[in-house]
Design a protein around this motif. Structure first.
Motif, PDB file in Angstrom:
ATOM      1  N   LEU A 182      30.663  58.452  47.334  1.00  0.00           N
ATOM      2  CA  LEU A 182      29.645  59.765  47.300  1.00  0.00           C
ATOM      3  C   LEU A 182      29.093  59.922  45.984  1.00  0.00           C
ATOM      4  O   LEU A 182      29.239  59.076  44.796  1.00  0.00           O
ATOM      5  CB  LEU A 182      30.768  60.788  47.308  1.00  0.00           C
ATOM      6  CG  LEU A 182      31.526  60.880  48.531  1.00  0.00           C
ATOM      7  CD1 LEU A 182      32.794  61.855  48.435  1.00  0.00           C
ATOM      8  CD2 LEU A 182      30.793  61.123  49.964  1.00  0.00           C
ATOM      9  N   ASN A 185      32.430  62.810  42.467  1.00  0.00           N
ATOM     10  CA  ASN A 185      33.863  62.713  42.851  1.00  0.00           C
ATOM     11  C   ASN A 185      34.369  63.816  43.898  1.00  0.00           C
ATOM     12  O   ASN A 185      33.917  64.925  43.793  1.00  0.00           O
ATOM     13  CB  ASN A 185      34.795  63.048  41.464  1.00  0.00           C
ATOM     14  CG  ASN A 185      34.718  61.872  40.588  1.00  0.00           C
ATOM     15  OD1 ASN A 185      34.597  60.683  41.142  1.00  0.00           O
ATOM     16  ND2 ASN A 185      35.134  62.171  39.334  1.00  0.00           N
ATOM     17  N   LEU A 186      35.067  63.385  44.700  1.00  0.00           N
ATOM     18  CA  LEU A 186      35.588  64.337  45.970  1.00  0.00           C
ATOM     19  C   LEU A 186      36.628  65.219  45.287  1.00  0.00           C
ATOM     20  O   LEU A 186      37.733  64.586  44.850  1.00  0.00           O
ATOM     21  CB  LEU A 186      36.024  63.708  47.119  1.00  0.00           C
ATOM     22  CG  LEU A 186      36.717  64.266  48.390  1.00  0.00           C
ATOM     23  CD1 LEU A 186      35.541  65.352  48.673  1.00  0.00           C
ATOM     24  CD2 LEU A 186      36.961  63.707  49.231  1.00  0.00           C
ATOM     25  N   ASP A 190      38.453  69.764  48.327  1.00  0.00           N
ATOM     26  CA  ASP A 190      37.789  69.305  49.543  1.00  0.00           C
ATOM     27  C   ASP A 190      38.540  68.175  50.441  1.00  0.00           C
ATOM     28  O   ASP A 190      38.434  67.972  51.704  1.00  0.00           O
ATOM     29  CB  ASP A 190      36.443  68.688  49.093  1.00  0.00           C
ATOM     30  CG  ASP A 190      35.652  70.102  48.738  1.00  0.00           C
ATOM     31  OD1 ASP A 190      35.562  71.121  49.009  1.00  0.00           O
ATOM     32  OD2 ASP A 190      34.434  69.932  47.806  1.00  0.00           O
ATOM     33  N   PHE A 191      39.201  67.313  49.346  1.00  0.00           N
ATOM     34  CA  PHE A 191      40.011  66.253  49.993  1.00  0.00           C
ATOM     35  C   PHE A 191      41.025  66.895  51.351  1.00  0.00           C
ATOM     36  O   PHE A 191      41.241  66.357  52.355  1.00  0.00           O
ATOM     37  CB  PHE A 191      40.932  65.524  49.154  1.00  0.00           C
ATOM     38  CG  PHE A 191      41.691  64.272  49.760  1.00  0.00           C
ATOM     39  CD1 PHE A 191      41.292  63.169  49.516  1.00  0.00           C
ATOM     40  CD2 PHE A 191      42.837  64.640  50.034  1.00  0.00           C
ATOM     41  CE1 PHE A 191      41.864  62.110  49.839  1.00  0.00           C
ATOM     42  CE2 PHE A 191      43.765  63.547  50.359  1.00  0.00           C
ATOM     43  CZ  PHE A 191      43.174  62.234  50.489  1.00  0.00           C
ATOM     44  N   THR A 220      34.888  58.924  43.536  1.00  0.00           N
ATOM     45  CA  THR A 220      33.753  59.033  44.335  1.00  0.00           C
ATOM     46  C   THR A 220      33.734  58.155  45.632  1.00  0.00           C
ATOM     47  O   THR A 220      33.040  58.276  46.550  1.00  0.00           O
ATOM     48  CB  THR A 220      32.427  58.453  43.516  1.00  0.00           C
ATOM     49  OG1 THR A 220      32.718  57.228  43.101  1.00  0.00           O
ATOM     50  CG2 THR A 220      32.084  59.523  42.613  1.00  0.00           C
ATOM     51  N   PHE A 238      30.618  65.457  54.758  1.00  0.00           N
ATOM     52  CA  PHE A 238      30.300  65.662  53.273  1.00  0.00           C
ATOM     53  C   PHE A 238      29.326  66.544  53.058  1.00  0.00           C
ATOM     54  O   PHE A 238      29.487  67.025  52.024  1.00  0.00           O
ATOM     55  CB  PHE A 238      30.243  64.093  52.697  1.00  0.00           C
ATOM     56  CG  PHE A 238      31.773  63.514  52.858  1.00  0.00           C
ATOM     57  CD1 PHE A 238      32.641  63.672  51.944  1.00  0.00           C
ATOM     58  CD2 PHE A 238      31.807  62.556  53.942  1.00  0.00           C
ATOM     59  CE1 PHE A 238      33.962  63.049  52.165  1.00  0.00           C
ATOM     60  CE2 PHE A 238      33.116  61.660  53.783  1.00  0.00           C
ATOM     61  CZ  PHE A 238      34.061  61.835  52.991  1.00  0.00           C
ATOM     62  N   TYR A 243      28.420  67.117  49.461  1.00  0.00           N
ATOM     63  CA  TYR A 243      28.409  65.935  48.803  1.00  0.00           C
ATOM     64  C   TYR A 243      27.178  65.072  49.570  1.00  0.00           C
ATOM     65  O   TYR A 243      26.783  65.269  50.678  1.00  0.00           O
ATOM     66  CB  TYR A 243      29.466  65.019  49.039  1.00  0.00           C
ATOM     67  CG  TYR A 243      30.584  65.979  48.374  1.00  0.00           C
ATOM     68  CD1 TYR A 243      31.185  65.420  47.203  1.00  0.00           C
ATOM     69  CD2 TYR A 243      31.469  66.826  48.889  1.00  0.00           C
ATOM     70  CE1 TYR A 243      32.172  65.985  46.576  1.00  0.00           C
ATOM     71  CE2 TYR A 243      32.627  67.464  48.279  1.00  0.00           C
ATOM     72  CZ  TYR A 243      33.074  66.991  47.214  1.00  0.00           C
ATOM     73  OH  TYR A 243      33.950  67.752  46.375  1.00  0.00           O
TER      74      TYR A 243
END
Length: 280
Positions: A182, A185-186, A190-191, A220, A238, A243
């Motif tokens: 991505l 960073n996630l 959101d994860f 990421t 995403f 993202y």
């Protein structure tokens, strides 16, 4: 009548003066040759219909002749009962309404590199995945599913229409695992949203089998497993959360993996792998 004399029937079966044998009409050698009427469906080139059917694996040529005579075979929507009728590879030949393929089934797995289009050639000078497998087979194979131009990873090709149709619209989807990079960073929030199915795309809830951060890598980089075959589904997941996907690599497809398959290379599936795909 003397033994050496000829009666009215002897000229059809014996020798006449000069020793030349006359052909027997009883064997079909009529002195009047009738011009054979050509069927309006006949093709001058191509292969015989019974051979086309036999090559498809349905039955032998002799059995094919019986099925043709019985009206079980159509060519381009028309029933054909003519013995010796010829067809082209591009013709739509069906046996009991099931389309036949006279070519040997081929199953080719490619580890696609970025920069190759899967279908068409939308940009001048753009390259397609067909170039990468051009030496794999002379059969007319097609890719199952799609990958974007810049996407990488596993792509399956086949001329097996039955399997292709089955994999294109499976009841429960096909297991796929992606390695994704991505643009940032996630977040943990959101994860969890992706993990628990809290993402909706075009009004439909997206179910993800598993999601994980790749060990010893920045956040990421993510691993994602899902069964959906919807186009661009990973990118849409995403993007809906803000993202951009910078890199997408499909590392598993329906049980097939990239093991011993370098980027840009291809291999033929084993018989067991074909059987396994047919059971999905």
């Amino acid at each position: 009548m003397s033994r050496g004399s000829n009666d009215s029937g002897s000229k059809y079966s014996g020798r006449q003066g000069g020793g030349k044998r006359r052909k027997s009409y009883a064997r079909g050698n009529s002195p009047i040759k009738k011009k054979m009427e050509k069927s309006p469906l006949s093709n001058e080139d191509g292969i015989r219909l019974n051979k086309f059917i036999a090559n498809s694996g349905v039955c032998s040529r002799r059995e094919a002749d019986m099925y043709i005579a019985a009206g079980n075979v159509t060519v381009n929507g028309q029933t054909v009962t003519e013995m010796g009728y010829r067809v082209k590879l591009t013709d739509d030949v069906r046996f009991d309404n099931r389309r036949l393929n006279p070519e040997k089934p081929e199953y080719i797995l490619l580890n696609k590199p970025a920069g190759f289009f899967v279908t068409g050639n939308p940009e001048k000078g753009g390259r397609t995945v067909m170039e990468l497998i051009s030496k794999a087979t002379s059969a007319r194979v097609s890719p199952i599913g799609k990958l974007d131009n810049q996407a990488k990873g596993l792509l399956l090709f086949t001329n097996d229409g039955t399997l292709a149709k089955k994999l294109a619209k499976p009841k429960n989807g096909i297991r796929q695992i992606y390695q994704i990079t991505l643009d940032k960073n996630l977040s943990s929030e959101d994860f969890e949203k992706i993990k628990t199915g809290g993402v909706f795309i075009e009004g439909s809830k997206v179910s993800v089998t598993a999601i994980s951060f790749i060990e010893d890598r920045p956040h990421t980089e993510v691993g994602l497993e899902l069964n959906s075959i919807k186009e661009h589904i990973v990118t849409k997941i995403f993007k809906s959360l803000g993202y951009n996907v910078e890199s997408l690599d499909r590392v598993v497809f329906g049980g097939l993996t990239k093991k011993d398959l370098p980027r840009g290379r291809f291999r033929n599936l084993t018989q067991q792998e074909v059987i396994n795909l047919g059971m999905l």
